[in-house]
Design a protein around this motif. Structure first.
Motif, PDB file in Angstrom:
ATOM      1  N   MET A 178       0.848  -1.193   0.000  1.00  6.47           N
ATOM      2  CA  MET A 178       0.000   0.000   0.000  1.00  6.47           C
ATOM      3  C   MET A 178       0.882   1.241   0.000  1.00  6.47           C
ATOM      4  O   MET A 178       1.838   1.341   0.767  1.00  6.47           O
ATOM      5  N   LYS A 179       0.555   2.156  -0.905  1.00  2.73           N
ATOM      6  CA  LYS A 179       1.300   3.410  -0.954  1.00  2.73           C
ATOM      7  C   LYS A 179       0.728   4.371   0.084  1.00  2.73           C
ATOM      8  O   LYS A 179      -0.450   4.309   0.411  1.00  2.73           O
ATOM      9  N   LYS A 180       1.575   5.260   0.541  1.00  2.00           N
ATOM     10  CA  LYS A 180       1.148   6.165   1.606  1.00  2.00           C
ATOM     11  C   LYS A 180      -0.086   6.979   1.202  1.00  2.00           C
ATOM     12  O   LYS A 180      -1.013   7.158   1.996  1.00  2.00           O
ATOM     13  N   GLN A 181      -0.093   7.435  -0.064  1.00  2.00           N
ATOM     14  CA  GLN A 181      -1.245   8.262  -0.478  1.00  2.00           C
ATOM     15  C   GLN A 181      -2.526   7.437  -0.632  1.00  2.00           C
ATOM     16  O   GLN A 181      -3.601   8.001  -0.758  1.00  2.00           O
ATOM     17  N   ASP A 182      -2.382   6.085  -0.632  1.00  2.00           N
ATOM     18  CA  ASP A 182      -3.569   5.233  -0.755  1.00  2.00           C
ATOM     19  C   ASP A 182      -4.148   4.808   0.590  1.00  2.00           C
ATOM     20  O   ASP A 182      -5.147   4.081   0.635  1.00  2.00           O
ATOM     21  N   VAL A 183      -3.499   5.214   1.673  1.00  3.12           N
ATOM     22  CA  VAL A 183      -4.023   4.844   2.998  1.00  3.12           C
ATOM     23  C   VAL A 183      -5.426   5.435   3.135  1.00  3.12           C
ATOM     24  O   VAL A 183      -5.614   6.643   2.983  1.00  3.12           O
ATOM     25  N   PRO A 184      -6.430   4.566   3.370  1.00  2.00           N
ATOM     26  CA  PRO A 184      -7.825   5.028   3.299  1.00  2.00           C
ATOM     27  C   PRO A 184      -8.172   6.040   4.389  1.00  2.00           C
ATOM     28  O   PRO A 184      -7.708   5.936   5.520  1.00  2.00           O
ATOM     29  N   GLN A 185      -8.977   7.004   4.008  1.00  2.00           N
ATOM     30  CA  GLN A 185      -9.435   8.032   4.963  1.00  2.00           C
ATOM     31  C   GLN A 185     -10.960   8.071   4.940  1.00  2.00           C
ATOM     32  O   GLN A 185     -11.568   9.097   4.729  1.00  2.00           O
ATOM     33  N   ASP A 186     -11.575   6.922   5.144  1.00  2.00           N
ATOM     34  CA  ASP A 186     -13.036   6.851   5.141  1.00  2.00           C
ATOM     35  C   ASP A 186     -13.576   7.186   6.517  1.00  2.00           C
ATOM     36  O   ASP A 186     -12.852   7.179   7.506  1.00  2.00           O
ATOM     37  N   LYS A 187     -14.874   7.423   6.540  1.00  2.00           N
ATOM     38  CA  LYS A 187     -15.542   7.721   7.805  1.00  2.00           C
ATOM     39  C   LYS A 187     -15.658   6.435   8.620  1.00  2.00           C
ATOM     40  O   LYS A 187     -15.926   5.371   8.078  1.00  2.00           O
ATOM     41  N   SER A 188     -15.432   6.534   9.935  1.00  2.00           N
ATOM     42  CA  SER A 188     -15.651   5.377  10.796  1.00  2.00           C
ATOM     43  C   SER A 188     -15.958   5.851  12.207  1.00  2.00           C
ATOM     44  O   SER A 188     -15.909   7.046  12.487  1.00  2.00           O
ATOM     45  N   SER A 189     -16.236   4.904  13.088  1.00  2.00           N
ATOM     46  CA  SER A 189     -16.615   5.294  14.453  1.00  2.00           C
ATOM     47  C   SER A 189     -15.423   5.783  15.268  1.00  2.00           C
ATOM     48  O   SER A 189     -15.578   6.209  16.405  1.00  2.00           O
ATOM     49  N   LEU A 190     -14.228   5.715  14.686  1.00  2.00           N
ATOM     50  CA  LEU A 190     -13.064   6.287  15.369  1.00  2.00           C
ATOM     51  C   LEU A 190     -13.291   7.774  15.595  1.00  2.00           C
ATOM     52  O   LEU A 190     -12.752   8.377  16.519  1.00  2.00           O
ATOM     53  N   GLU A 191     -14.126   8.350  14.714  1.00  2.00           N
ATOM     54  CA  GLU A 191     -14.446   9.765  14.783  1.00  2.00           C
ATOM     55  C   GLU A 191     -14.994  10.167  16.158  1.00  2.00           C
ATOM     56  O   GLU A 191     -14.696  11.250  16.649  1.00  2.00           O
ATOM     57  N   THR A 192     -15.802   9.254  16.749  1.00  3.64           N
ATOM     58  CA  THR A 192     -16.471   9.596  18.014  1.00  3.64           C
ATOM     59  C   THR A 192     -15.466   9.907  19.111  1.00  3.64           C
ATOM     60  O   THR A 192     -15.771  10.620  20.054  1.00  3.64           O
ATOM     61  N   THR A 193     -14.259   9.328  19.023  1.00  4.76           N
ATOM     62  CA  THR A 193     -13.263   9.621  20.043  1.00  4.76           C
ATOM     63  C   THR A 193     -12.117  10.457  19.466  1.00  4.76           C
ATOM     64  O   THR A 193     -11.075  10.608  20.082  1.00  4.76           O
ATOM     65  N   ASN A 194     -12.362  10.962  18.264  1.00  8.13           N
ATOM     66  CA  ASN A 194     -11.360  11.832  17.667  1.00  8.13           C
ATOM     67  C   ASN A 194     -10.012  11.159  17.475  1.00  8.13           C
ATOM     68  O   ASN A 194      -8.975  11.796  17.621  1.00  8.13           O
TER      69      ASN A 194
END
Lengths: 135, 335
Positions: A1-17
């Motif tokens: 995986m290339k660094k620019q391909d590291v996914p930045q999708d929405k997930s529940s990690l958001e709830t704890t920032n």
């Protein structure tokens, strides 16, 4: 995986920032770490797993209401447990816990045993005997 | 009291705790290095262990194994203790903090209050470092979190005495003795040999054979278990492979990072080539996860779809078999 391909999708990690750490390759072909906010395929898997648990809870609730099972089954599902985990928390054999799922057996349980279950679910014995306190 | 301890976030908790404790003691060892020397990479299908009502599939070695092997191979001494009584467990922890010694703890995730709710399952092989105490709050460095956090003594007791599979029983561990200089060369070789042996093991549920077995099962699941259950199992595979703690691609990327670092330490160019190859294999695992998610997303799929992902998995098995044979050879030639 290339660094620019590291996914930045929405997930529940958001709830704890928070973000998780991944390993990826930079432009020079060197390994480095990168933060990811989540990846859709695993978010869906997690969402499905939680939907599955909610269905199990609803099913257990129905069983209790129809007198097919004791509230223990319901509370077990609410706490994402299975019989093995519950048995190990109360310190009883699995077959005994299973037996306590029968309303007839459950209704005759001593306060001592009931207290053990109540402690695990962090509720009172009175609450344990009904199911409306579960959620 | 607070011990001066630097928190570094890591992909996987066990590697992270080891790497952070090593750094604290003046040895700069990266997370991938710990993972590689500790032979963390694996594939194992464990039909008799059910996790969230699905058979367990793991991409890594047994909890605790990575640290144990790493310590043995680089020659550090580790003290491990488990407790029956929470009071004694707490006393030992406090004693260590008094002595300015940050310690590793094994904990259950279900009651870990700082995790998002969705991630709190009954998983008991999580690891973190305690590096101090302020009033009744413990200072926590959880390697998968971006920053440090705290837990009250009640909260900490709960997670240290979680029950179920791999119950931590207050498990506390910390290094007690270090060699004068850390010699990584032989440790790396031992770590790689062990991983090759595991991945090529003649056991039907382990390594490459295990991958092939799961591929076969995926073909059967929709007919034998029904689409619903089959999809639940597929979701479970993706979670084991990609969830927090894996660094992506079922730990294959961390392993590739290790091989790259190892090639520099051993001055072995073949390992650098193999690192690239492992990255490609990691990408294949990611593609596999993506295609699995297409199946379980809409809860219904054509039978063909299951056969397709099974074939994909078989192709990965083929690649990994070749890969670990080459890796074994590369290390043998290095001796």
């Amino acid at each position: 995986m290339k660094k620019q391909d590291v996914p930045q999708d929405k997930s529940s990690l958001e709830t704890t920032n928070s973000k998780e750490l991944c390993y990826a390759v930079n432009e020079d072909g060197e390994y480095t770490t990168a933060h990811s906010s989540g990846w859709a395929p695993k978010t869906i898997a997690l969402d499905n797993a939680i939907a599955e648990i909610n269905e199990r809870i609803a099913h257990a609730k129905e069983n209790v209401e129809q007198g097919k099972s004791s509230p223990l089954e319901y509370y077990m599902e609410v706490h994402k447990m299975d019989i093995g985990i519950l048995a190990s928390y109360v310190g009883l054999w699995k077959w005994r816990v299973k037996r306590h799922f029968k309303p007839k057996v459950f209704n005759k349980l001593s306060n001592k045993i009931l207290q053990k279950y109540a402690d695990v679910f962090e509720i009172t014995i009175e609450e344990l005997k009904e199911i409306k306190h579960g959620n | 009291m607070e011990i001066k301890f630097t928190h570094h976030q890591s992909a996987h908790c066990e590697n992270g705790v080891v790497s952070n404790l090593m750094k604290h003691n003046g040895f700069d060892v990266s997370e991938p290095m710990v993972f590689g020397i500790g032979s963390g990479l694996l594939f194992c299908y464990i039909p008799f262990l059910k996790v969230n009502h699905a058979p367990a599939i793991t991409y890594r070695a047994m909890p605790g194994a990575i640290f144990k092997r790493f310590a043995k191979r680089v020659g550090i001494k580790i003290k491990h203790e488990k407790f029956k009584s929470p009071q004694k467990a707490k006393a030992r922890l406090d004693e260590n903090l008094q002595n300015n010694n940050p310690v590793g703890l094994q904990v259950g995730v279900y009651n870990l209050e700082y995790f998002p709710d969705e991630y709190r399952f009954h998983f008991n092989a999580h690891n973190l470092v305690v590096y101090g105490k302020e009033d009744s709050n413990y200072l926590i460095s959880d390697p998968v979190m971006e920053t440090v956090t705290t837990l009250s003594d009640k909260q900490l007791e709960k997670v240290r005495f979680a029950k179920g599979a791999f119950a931590p029983k207050g498990h506390i561990y910390y290094p007690t003795g270090f060699p004068d200089t850390l010699s990584l060369e032989s440790a790396i070789k031992k770590g790689i040999k062990h991983t090759c042996k595991d991945m090529l093991a003649p056991v039907p549920i382990v390594g490459v054979k295990g991958i092939r077995m799961v591929a076969k099962l995926i073909r059967k699941w929709p007919k034998k278990k029904g689409v619903r259950k089959a999809n639940h199992y597929l979701g479970q595979i993706v979670r084991m492979q990609e969830e927090i703690g894996t660094g992506g691609g079922g730990f294959r990327y961390i392993y590739a990072a290790f091989l790259q670092e190892a090639s520099k330490v051993l001055k072995n160019d073949t390992l650098a080539e193999l690192s690239k190859e492992m990255t490609v294999i990691g990408d294949l695992w990611r593609d596999f996860a993506l295609d699995l998610s297409r199946i379980y997303r809409n809860r219904k799929a054509k039978m063909d779809a299951y056969n397709d992902v099974a074939s994909q998995l078989e192709a990965i098995a083929e690649k990994e078999e070749l890969f670990f044979k080459k890796l074994r050879k590369a290390i043998k030639n290095d001796d």
